[in-house]
Write an enzyme that holds these catalytic residues in place. Structure first.
Site, PDB file in Angstrom:
ATOM      1  N   TYR A 145       0.318  -0.537   3.003  1.00 12.75           N
ATOM      2  CA  TYR A 145      -0.115  -1.157   4.257  1.00 12.75           C
ATOM      3  C   TYR A 145      -0.442  -2.637   4.086  1.00 12.75           C
ATOM      4  O   TYR A 145      -1.167  -3.221   4.882  1.00 12.75           O
ATOM      5  CB  TYR A 145      -1.294  -0.382   4.857  1.00 12.75           C
ATOM      6  CG  TYR A 145      -0.827   0.766   5.722  1.00 12.75           C
ATOM      7  CD1 TYR A 145      -0.854   0.675   7.109  1.00 12.75           C
ATOM      8  CD2 TYR A 145      -0.305   1.911   5.158  1.00 12.75           C
ATOM      9  CE1 TYR A 145      -0.388   1.713   7.905  1.00 12.75           C
ATOM     10  CE2 TYR A 145       0.167   2.946   5.933  1.00 12.75           C
ATOM     11  CZ  TYR A 145       0.116   2.843   7.312  1.00 12.75           C
ATOM     12  OH  TYR A 145       0.593   3.867   8.100  1.00 12.75           O
ATOM     13  N   GLY A 261       5.703   7.501  10.903  1.00 19.36           N
ATOM     14  CA  GLY A 261       6.236   7.022   9.634  1.00 19.36           C
ATOM     15  C   GLY A 261       5.540   7.650   8.446  1.00 19.36           C
ATOM     16  O   GLY A 261       6.183   8.001   7.443  1.00 19.36           O
ATOM     17  N   ASP A 262       4.216   7.801   8.539  1.00 20.51           N
ATOM     18  CA  ASP A 262       3.468   8.453   7.463  1.00 20.51           C
ATOM     19  C   ASP A 262       3.887   9.904   7.308  1.00 20.51           C
ATOM     20  O   ASP A 262       4.027  10.412   6.187  1.00 20.51           O
ATOM     21  CB  ASP A 262       1.968   8.374   7.746  1.00 20.51           C
ATOM     22  CG  ASP A 262       1.453   6.953   7.742  1.00 20.51           C
ATOM     23  OD1 ASP A 262       1.557   6.289   6.708  1.00 20.51           O
ATOM     24  OD2 ASP A 262       0.952   6.503   8.789  1.00 20.51           O
ATOM     25  N   SER A 263       4.068  10.602   8.428  1.00 25.26           N
ATOM     26  CA  SER A 263       4.460  12.007   8.360  1.00 25.26           C
ATOM     27  C   SER A 263       5.864  12.149   7.773  1.00 25.26           C
ATOM     28  O   SER A 263       6.139  13.079   7.008  1.00 25.26           O
ATOM     29  CB  SER A 263       4.386  12.657   9.743  1.00 25.26           C
ATOM     30  OG  SER A 263       5.391  12.170  10.613  1.00 25.26           O
TER      31      SER A 263
END
Length: 462
Positions: A145, A261-263
């Site tokens: 991040y 996006g994280d998933s």
């Protein structure tokens, strides 16, 4: 995702605290054309790498370890509490303050986002436990991040020494992936930005342009593969040569894309940990991310529960029904075995969807079909029948039930309309009494004559 056996999945990156302030708005302020948001409810959840870690933990039986810098402040204390009991935290001492991202939301819409905390962190010494966890992981996910974690020499050295596959979810302000990475997962805008910096034109969003950028990124980073996520269009996977693989996404009605996006990256890492090849991992990630968004995305995360979004799980279906009902819509359901989908099924399903604002298809499990149709059926497993049905644009969700009748699943879903195809006109449908309990209506739809799975099977034997 099974997660059976093997080592832990380790997530490395920047942990954030996400806060949603959710309220209602019915008027504008007198001094400016902005809404007055009232009756605020505060909802906190892990963000950044911490979100990726809890999503992974909800979807697997493996241990999930989060290696992340954490400052000594109130935000970090709240974040630790959200992670407790879900993932094993290996905190890296850091200065710079916990990043807190607050969204003010009215219903499903964000009004404004307020960011606080330092944009970058300065890491202390990397704990020995962190290095060992990364080295021995079944798979590693880097959730960058852009706060400096992936630029730290000790972190990069540890990632280069990982024995398992590494998935790298990049950030525009982050560092380049280490060359040993198996898969990098930029979104379309990130891929265009990095490729343009390397001299690859950023114009166009067609598959040819996206594929060219993915090839350029593989050469630029020296990594094994790049999967460019394309939102509702799915993902494009390139190995740097040959034809790319495109994995379309199942259309999602509503939902919140926050955290998609994280998933995606978490699901890809989990699949690789379970032994999937890269293409299989990307296909699994596209499907998982679609279910995650359909279930409400990151904003639907509940600190009191741990659950996995799944094609047959009614948690995601419940979110869909809640959204439809909140807007005053009509929920329609239909059911059957749907073994060998044929033109008669399609006609009935299309007509059923026209009766309301969403269509849930309830299908018999494999054991249920055997009891109803005999030991030679089903010809197609419930998982594959569900996938085929979900591919139809007029089907919004699929639920598998194990009973001989849909009475129990109907009582849980409580649709406004239950639609049945076939020659039932004038007869009282068996499910009608169940629907009456909450004021629902059972209806009969015209059936396309001459089409049935049994008839198809008999003709194939001639």
């Amino acid at each position: 995702m099974s997660g059976a056996g093997g080592g832990a999945v380790v997530v490395v990156g920047d942990a954030l605290l996400d806060v949603d302030l959710v309220g209602s708005a019915s008027r504008l302020t007198p001094d400016a054309p902005v809404p007055v948001v009232e009756d605020l409810e505060t909802r906190e959840r892990p963000g950044g790498a911490a979100l990726a870690a809890v999503v992974a933990a909800q979807a697997t039986g493996r241990e999930v370890v989060l290696v992340a810098p954490l400052a000594d402040d109130e935000g970090a204390t709240r974040l630790r509490a959200l992670l407790a009991g879900r993932v094993r935290l290996v905190a890296v001492p850091a200065t710079g303050g916990t990043a807190v991202k607050q969204r003010v939301r009215v219903g499903d819409h964000s009004v404004v986002r307020l960011d606080s905390g330092s944009a970058t962190v300065t890491l202390g010494e990397l704990p020995a436990g962190a290095t060992a966890a990364i080295r021995d992981a079944a798979a590693v996910l880097v959730a960058d991040y852009g706060r400096g974690t992936t630029s730290d020499p000790a972190v990069r050295a540890a990632l280069a020494g990982a024995r398992g596959p590494v998935v790298w979810d990049p950030h525009p302000r982050g560092a380049d992936p280490v060359p040993s990475v198996r898969l990098v997962t930029p979104n379309a805008s990130e891929a265009a930005r990095v490729a343009a910096a390397g001299g690859v034109p950023a114009e166009g969003d067609g598959l040819a342009a996206v594929g060219a950028r993915a090839e350029a990124l593989i050469r630029h980073w020296g990594v094994g593969a790049v999967a460019v996520t394309l939102g509702a269009r799915g993902a494009l996977l390139s190995y740097g040569e040959g034809a790319p693989m495109v994995v379309p996404a199942v259309p999602v009605t509503g939902g919140d894309p926050c955290g998609a996006g994280d998933s995606f990256a978490a699901a890809a890492a989990l699949a690789l940990a379970d032994g999937a090849v890269t293409g299989e991992a990307v296909a699994a990630a596209v499907a998982f991310a679609g279910r995650f968004v359909a279930a409400g995305g990151a904003s639907a995360w509940d600190a009191s529960t741990v659950r996995e979004p799944d094609v047959a799980a009614e948690d995601g279906v419940s979110s869909l029904l809640a959204r439809v009902r909140a807007s005053g819509g009509t929920v329609v359901a239909t059911g059957g075995c749907f073994d060998l989908l044929h033109a008669g099924h399609v006609a009935t399903l299309r007509a059923a969807r026209g009766l309301g604002d969403c269509l849930v298809v309830c299908i018999n499990s494999d054991d249920s079909v055997r009891r109803l149709k005999g030991p030679s059926r089903p010809l197609v497993t419930a998982a594959d029948r569900a996938r085929v049905l979900e591919a139809l644009e007029f089907v919004d969700a699929v639920v598998v039930f194990g009973e001989d009748t849909p009475a129990e699943v109907l009582d849980r879903l409580r649709p406004d309309v239950w639609a049945k195809g076939g020659d039932y006109a004038g007869a009282d449908l068996p499910e009608a009494a169940v629907l009456r309990q909450w004021g629902g209506q059972a209806v009969v739809l015209p059936y396309l004559d001459g089409h049935s799975t049994t008839a198809l099977v008999e003709r194939s034997r001639v």
